[in-house]
Enzyme design. Structure first.
Site, short mmCIF file in Angstrom:
data_model
loop_
_atom_site.label_atom_id
_atom_site.label_comp_id
_atom_site.label_asym_id
_atom_site.label_seq_id
_atom_site.Cartn_x
_atom_site.Cartn_y
_atom_site.Cartn_z
N ARG A 51 78.34 70.70 -51.11
CA ARG A 51 78.08 71.21 -52.16
C ARG A 51 76.41 70.81 -52.96
O ARG A 51 75.33 71.19 -52.90
CB ARG A 51 78.98 70.81 -53.61
CG ARG A 51 79.78 72.58 -53.83
CD ARG A 51 80.36 72.02 -54.64
NE ARG A 51 81.44 70.68 -54.05
CZ ARG A 51 82.52 71.07 -52.32
NH1 ARG A 51 82.10 72.46 -52.50
NH2 ARG A 51 82.62 70.27 -52.22
N THR A 52 76.90 68.95 -52.83
CA THR A 52 75.94 68.00 -53.63
C THR A 52 74.42 68.55 -52.66
O THR A 52 73.16 69.24 -53.04
CB THR A 52 75.74 67.04 -53.90
OG1 THR A 52 76.97 66.83 -54.48
CG2 THR A 52 74.89 66.24 -54.51
N LYS A 80 71.69 49.72 -38.55
CA LYS A 80 70.87 48.64 -37.87
C LYS A 80 71.07 47.60 -39.04
O LYS A 80 70.29 46.24 -39.05
CB LYS A 80 69.84 48.54 -36.95
CG LYS A 80 70.16 49.79 -36.26
CD LYS A 80 68.18 50.56 -36.06
CE LYS A 80 68.40 51.69 -34.99
NZ LYS A 80 66.94 52.08 -35.23
N ARG A 101 73.28 59.85 -52.00
CA ARG A 101 73.93 59.88 -52.35
C ARG A 101 74.95 58.53 -51.34
O ARG A 101 74.15 58.26 -50.15
CB ARG A 101 75.07 60.81 -52.43
CG ARG A 101 76.60 60.48 -52.37
CD ARG A 101 77.80 61.60 -52.16
NE ARG A 101 77.62 62.45 -52.81
CZ ARG A 101 78.49 63.81 -52.83
NH1 ARG A 101 78.89 63.97 -52.13
NH2 ARG A 101 78.43 64.33 -54.51
N HIS A 129 77.19 60.61 -61.69
CA HIS A 129 76.93 62.02 -60.62
C HIS A 129 76.82 63.17 -61.23
O HIS A 129 76.51 63.98 -62.26
CB HIS A 129 78.26 62.26 -60.37
CG HIS A 129 77.97 63.13 -58.77
ND1 HIS A 129 76.93 63.87 -58.63
CD2 HIS A 129 79.06 64.49 -58.17
CE1 HIS A 129 76.96 64.67 -57.82
NE2 HIS A 129 78.16 65.04 -57.57
N1 CP Z 1 80.80 68.69 -56.20
C1 CP Z 1 80.26 67.09 -54.90
O1 CP Z 1 79.73 66.73 -55.61
O2 CP Z 1 80.43 68.46 -53.99
P1 CP Z 1 80.26 67.54 -52.75
O3 CP Z 1 81.07 66.40 -52.82
O4 CP Z 1 80.71 68.43 -52.00
O5 CP Z 1 78.78 67.27 -52.85
#
Ligand code: CP
Length: 375
Positions: A51-52, A80, A101, A129
């Site tokens: 999603r993100t 590396k 991320r 998040h």
């Molecule tokens: N909700 C969420 O962060 O989903 P993903 O881990 O798929 O990005």
């Protein structure tokens, strides 16, 4: 505002403005189709995501911009040994904004400190998040038309669930919000969230291990996955993994206008039969997340244009630098050894400090407290 690392980086007014923009984008996408022409988003994903990463990609494409990046550390020079700080400096030469991320708590903070362009934290370990929370807030606003006077139930993994901690932080700022915390004993909300967020904002909350008991009182039910990847003991995960399963039968006792949310991915904690229930909002939540990310990209690019200087993320803070080492093994300072160990002082009298990268709470002695620096 230049970078967004955690929800407290955004004021209630800034969140309101983002919601307004996201609402307008959802209604009139064509108005925004060229807003980011010539701009590039870099998606630096050192951890899996559907999603993100894809919603950021879709968001930038729908704004008329371009996207580059990687979706696993194995295809970057991280293998590396390149540091997050160097990666952020390098990517600043190729892009206008970064979405990052990482499993390392504090990685986005380090990136923001070293990049010359805005950085958005899209998840740093169990720490934060914020863009999930922005999408969650937009969903609540669209479904309920308000943030105040709501009873919100959080169910499942309240210990490791970073989306739960961030949404609690965001919702606690609004009046007459009540939380029902539904979890097994081993996955209860951490005490720091209770004392530093709920107590600070004087928010009413109850704790229970029974979803059935809690359901009838709720306006919003926020289900979460038991996060296998955060457990060190596989047997403990096996014991807890099926703690809660929301079914059509259980929902019979819930309010007719209940809003069922889930940050996704789900495993089995919501039966697929619930998807047809009009109260199921988790796929709308995905779409709302994209609109909110579009609004955030627009806002950060505009802020960076107005104020191109590099942001001092510690401005106005009292900090201790290299007086003690963060003991959190997931903190970015554990693996990137060149980084200064920086703590912000949260209670000068008691010597209570928090790591600026991962928020780990540590106690400084009186000698250290004499060397506090004001930034
Ligand atoms: N909700 C969420 O962060 O989903 P993903 O881990 O798929 O990005």
């Amino acid at each position: 505002m230049k970078s967004v690392i955690d929800i407290p980086d955004l004021s209630v007014e800034e969140i309101d403005e983002l919601i307004k923009t996201a609402g307008d984008i959802a209604l009139h996408p064509e108005k925004y189709a060229k807003s980011c022409e010539g701009k590039i988003l870099a998606t630096l994903f050192y951890e899996p995501s559907t999603r993100t990463r894809l919603s950021f990609t879709a968001a930038m494409m729908e704004l008329g911009g371009n996207v580059l990046g990687f979706s696993e550390p194995g295809s970057s020079s991280a293998v590396k040994g390149e540091s997050v700080a160097d990666t952020a400096r390098v990517v600043s030469c190729y892009a206008d904004i970064i979405a990052m991320r990482s499993p390392k708590e504090g990685a986005a903070f380090v990136a923001a400190k070293n990049a010359t362009i805005p950085v958005i934290n899209t998840g740093d370990g169990g720490h934060a998040h914020p863009t999930q929370t922005l999408g969650d807030l937009f969903t609540i606003y669209r479904e309920k038309g308000r943030f105040n006077n709501l009873t919100v139930g959080f169910c499942g993994d309240l210990k490791y669930g970073r989306t739960v901690h961030s949404l609690i932080e965001a919702m606690s700022r609004y009046p007459d919000v009540r939380f029902v915390l539904i979890s097994p004993d081993a996955l209860k909300l951490p005490t720091f969230v209770k004392y530093e967020i709920l107590a600070r904002h004087n928010v009413l909350y109850t704790e229970t291990d029974s979803l059935e008991e809690a359901l009838p009182s709720l306006d919003i039910l926020y289900m979460t996955r038991i996060q296998k990847e955060r457990f060190t003991d596989p047997a403990e995960y096996e014991r807890l993994k099926d703690s809660y399963i929301l079914t059509v039968e259980k929902l019979a006792s819930a309010k007719s206008d209940l809003c069922i949310m889930h940050p996704l991915p789900r495993v089995n904690e919501i039966s697929v039969k619930v998807d047809k229930d009009p109260r199921a909002c988790y796929f709308k939540q995905v779409e709302n997340g994209k609109y909110m990310r579009m609004a955030l990209i627009l806002k950060l690019l505009a802020s960076a244009k107005e104020n191109p200087e590099t942001e001092d993320l510690l401005a106005g803070r009292s900090v201790l630098i290299n007086e003690m080492k963060c003991t959190n093994p997931r903190c970015i300072t554990a693996t990137e050894q060149e980084l200064d160990h920086v703590f912000r002082v949260v209670d000068a009298e008691a010597g209570i400090c928090r790591c600026v990268y991962c928020e780990k709470k540590m106690k400084a002695d009186s000698g250290m407290m004499k060397r506090v620096v004001r930034r």
